[in-house]
Design an enzyme around this catalytic site. Sequence first.
Site, PDB file in Angstrom:
ATOM      1  N   ASP A   1     -18.582 -24.184 112.672  1.00  0.00           N
ATOM      2  CA  ASP A   1     -20.056 -24.138 112.612  1.00  0.00           C
ATOM      3  C   ASP A   1     -20.159 -23.384 111.106  1.00  0.00           C
ATOM      4  O   ASP A   1     -19.129 -22.881 110.436  1.00  0.00           O
ATOM      5  CB  ASP A   1     -20.561 -23.194 113.447  1.00  0.00           C
ATOM      6  CG  ASP A   1     -21.977 -23.147 113.434  1.00  0.00           C
ATOM      7  OD1 ASP A   1     -22.622 -23.746 112.879  1.00  0.00           O
ATOM      8  OD2 ASP A   1     -22.518 -21.941 114.130  1.00  0.00           O
TER       9      ASP A   1
ATOM     10  N   GLU B   1     -21.651 -24.505 105.657  1.00  0.00           N
ATOM     11  CA  GLU B   1     -22.338 -25.136 104.500  1.00  0.00           C
ATOM     12  C   GLU B   1     -21.773 -24.228 103.049  1.00  0.00           C
ATOM     13  O   GLU B   1     -21.958 -24.933 101.972  1.00  0.00           O
ATOM     14  CB  GLU B   1     -23.757 -24.913 104.339  1.00  0.00           C
ATOM     15  CG  GLU B   1     -24.622 -25.574 105.586  1.00  0.00           C
ATOM     16  CD  GLU B   1     -24.242 -24.985 107.035  1.00  0.00           C
ATOM     17  OE1 GLU B   1     -23.949 -23.770 107.225  1.00  0.00           O
ATOM     18  OE2 GLU B   1     -24.044 -25.688 107.973  1.00  0.00           O
TER      19      GLU B   1
ATOM     20  N   ASP C   1     -29.795 -26.536 113.713  1.00  0.00           N
ATOM     21  CA  ASP C   1     -30.767 -25.436 114.556  1.00  0.00           C
ATOM     22  C   ASP C   1     -32.053 -26.092 114.751  1.00  0.00           C
ATOM     23  O   ASP C   1     -33.012 -25.621 113.981  1.00  0.00           O
ATOM     24  CB  ASP C   1     -30.672 -24.181 114.204  1.00  0.00           C
ATOM     25  CG  ASP C   1     -29.431 -23.319 114.440  1.00  0.00           C
ATOM     26  OD1 ASP C   1     -28.596 -23.942 115.002  1.00  0.00           O
ATOM     27  OD2 ASP C   1     -28.980 -22.433 113.846  1.00  0.00           O
TER      28      ASP C   1
HETATM   29  C1  GLC Z   1     -25.504 -21.267 114.349  1.00  0.00           C
HETATM   30  C2  GLC Z   1     -25.332 -22.620 115.097  1.00  0.00           C
HETATM   31  C3  GLC Z   1     -25.731 -22.556 116.588  1.00  0.00           C
HETATM   32  C4  GLC Z   1     -24.919 -21.406 117.161  1.00  0.00           C
HETATM   33  C5  GLC Z   1     -25.308 -20.032 116.243  1.00  0.00           C
HETATM   34  C6  GLC Z   1     -24.208 -18.753 116.933  1.00  0.00           C
HETATM   35  O1  GLC Z   1     -26.887 -21.067 114.358  1.00  0.00           O
HETATM   36  O2  GLC Z   1     -26.044 -23.581 114.394  1.00  0.00           O
HETATM   37  O3  GLC Z   1     -25.415 -23.633 117.031  1.00  0.00           O
HETATM   38  O4  GLC Z   1     -25.223 -21.299 118.410  1.00  0.00           O
HETATM   39  O5  GLC Z   1     -25.046 -20.161 115.052  1.00  0.00           O
HETATM   40  O6  GLC Z   1     -22.779 -19.211 116.764  1.00  0.00           O
END
Ligand code: GLC
Length: 817
Positions: A415, A418, A499
């Site tokens: 995650d 980017e 998100d």
């Molecule tokens: C980011 C991710 C999301 C995750 C959050 C906490 O916003 O896109 O899926 O739950 O981080 O890790």
Amino acid sequence: MDDPLLAPPMPALDWVSEATACVTRHEHGLLRLEAVAPDILRLRFAPSGRFAAPRPWSPVLELPPAGLSVHEEDGRLWMETERLSARLDLSSGAVSFATPDGRPFAEDLCAPGWREVALEETGLQHLPDTELPPGEARIGVGVRKRMAPDEGYFGFGQRDGRLDRRHRRLTHWTVDRAAPGHGLGEDNLYQAQPTFMAVRPGLTWGLLLNSTWFSGFDVGREYEDVLTLFTLGGELDYYILAGPTPAAVVEQLTRLTGRPLLPPLWALGFHQSRWSYGTDRDVRAIAEGFRERAIPLDAIHLDIDYMDGYRVFTWDRERFPEPAATVTALQALCIRTVTIVDPGVKHDLSAGYSVAESGVAGDYFLRRPDGERFSGWVWPDESLFPDFCSERTRHWWGDLHGSLIELGVDGLWCDMNEPSIVDRPYREPGVTEFPIPLAVRQGDEGEALHAETHNLYGHLMARATWEGLERLRPARRPWVLTRSAFVGTQRWAASWMGDNSARWEDLETSLPQLASLGLCGAPHVGVDIGGFYGHSFGELYGRWIELGAFHPFMRAHAHRDSRPQEPWSFGPEIESVARQAIELRYRLLPYLYTLAHRAHRRGEPWWRPLLFDFPDQADLYAIEDQIMIGPQLMIAPIRAPGLKRRLVELPPGCWYDFRSGARIGVGPAALVMDAPLGAMPVLVRGGSVITLGNVRQSTAEPLGELMLEIYPDDEAEGFWTLIEDDGESFEYQDGALAETDCRIAPLSRGAVFALAARRGDYQPAPRTLILRLHLPEAPAGLMLDETPVEDWRWDAELQAAEVRIDDDGQGHRLVPV
Ligand code: GLC
């Protein structure tokens, strides 16, 4: 490039041809056209007269070169392969492409142009600390091409908005768009895929812009019917993909950028997630909740709170006193554990945090141009960032996953890659983006600026993770999920769209978004079912999960501030809608797993727009709310509240209703279909064989039954190959596959069904085959292998003749009489 519509002519001074390429020399620069394959040409133009060195981390693979024949005639250079030709006008420097029968496409309106670009023009100037060194990093290069008026422009990676991107300007720069309500109208999102296909009846061609720098396409927005390609980095470099169909373009694209991975079977099951199931007890309760209610599930995702202070590769021992015991408890329920890992490593050098220490010792973290280590803020506060362009760093990062693999973790979720970085701790007000400076050097040799590699940060993190898992657990296919991606990431990871919000608009935009990614060679995609931000509600969740049953990657996920969003959180009616949707997913797995194999072999997306299967039907190009699931199924989702029925366009051919089994019409036509909550329209194309399994609680249960739902077309013969393997290992690469060809004659020729003997070395577990032949009316009898069948039945509701046989792997022939 100078901004009047046309760049000045660029006459060729001379030219030389090699076996596979042709180079023309111009007063300002070199232009090189190369046959990468008979159906792929590469064009490069370097105003500096020097082509950039190949990058070790390039997302484009090297293919064995193909022959190119070149001759000069009438002031033009003609360059040809068997499948594609290019013509360069020697006086202007403009290049056009054509099919072997002479139909032109992708025609330049002028020679390529270039000029120094100010950062303001890229849209990146809002980022602080983006000083670019002078030189090629500042040179923008581009070219303008004529758009045929009847062409639709599709692909372009992760975007919001319409499927056909005409009249849009689209740039490529990966960013975290996490603000609640990311969405409509945004240009850049988490992923960047600088590729598209242009589709018109009779001809589809594709283009891959081979630039990892900031780049973009103006698709007839600035000037009607003019396509502009542009990129920073001092060189224009693109591939033309000959098509001539969308399927051929995706095949060509994934030959260049790598075929999509084959996921393990469990990854095609249902995944449940939340930010966060933050304690051992929470996780077990969720797992038991599924099993008690008999709702199938294959994976639970652990979001950031499993970690100790968000330190990657650690566990919070208060919340998870024995991580191995948590994972084992899930395994006992046949549920896999997927853990999140973010790239930011807590800047924690004195406290014995071995990940930070080994990263510093190995010099794996990015350094600023002044030599200082770069740091910025993420979940764990001040953090350091690995340089994934470095092979050494990727190796180190991959190996770190050993600690998770040892516990029995099955999947990894990359995650914030980017990468997402802010300028101060999140708890302080007013945080803003704090990007890695564009002048940071990356790679083992420091060969590139971050300006060149920015878009690859998530791509290479996913690669490092996949390669680590492959080394650590060589007998099993890795499974990695990533948020950021580039072209080629499909080799290593599935992705989700980041998100979204619990809004109808987000459900709606997910349809063309996932379909566009499939056209870019990324088949394994999904969105957070139910919506991430905000409070979902029964009807929205119900509609989303009935749709999500067809997502290539099916996961429900929610924000920490949203209300519970498990299948049972919205009351009994929605629980039953969710159970049925997930059960349907599990029943469809033999079909979907075959689609995963097809994607792995030829890049073929399984979630795709109608134009993919019907490229000659221009009136279907605009349809975004019907999706083909492989070549045989079509879904017609509900995108708004309160609807109980909807209009469905039938493409050519005859169509059946998957739920009732009834024949519903012959296209082209449109009809209104019922769509009560939990039962959006699902249609089957005539000439199909849909392979279904029995409902299982997880993919670990063996398939007891394999049902072949056979739907003859009126006139056309149908053909399908079911592909199976052990679902877990790489042995399929050595022939441990089972392939079963099915052939179904049209109704006009008796609807005879022929099942061929199974091919390949994989032996499925014993099971019953249920053959269900859908016919307009009950036959007088059935013959199986020349013998009348005694024990068969006519299901009047489903309009199908059904017979059960043992699956002996032999060929069989079923004839209605
Ligand atoms: C980011 C991710 C999301 C995750 C959050 C906490 O916003 O896109 O899926 O739950 O981080 O890790």
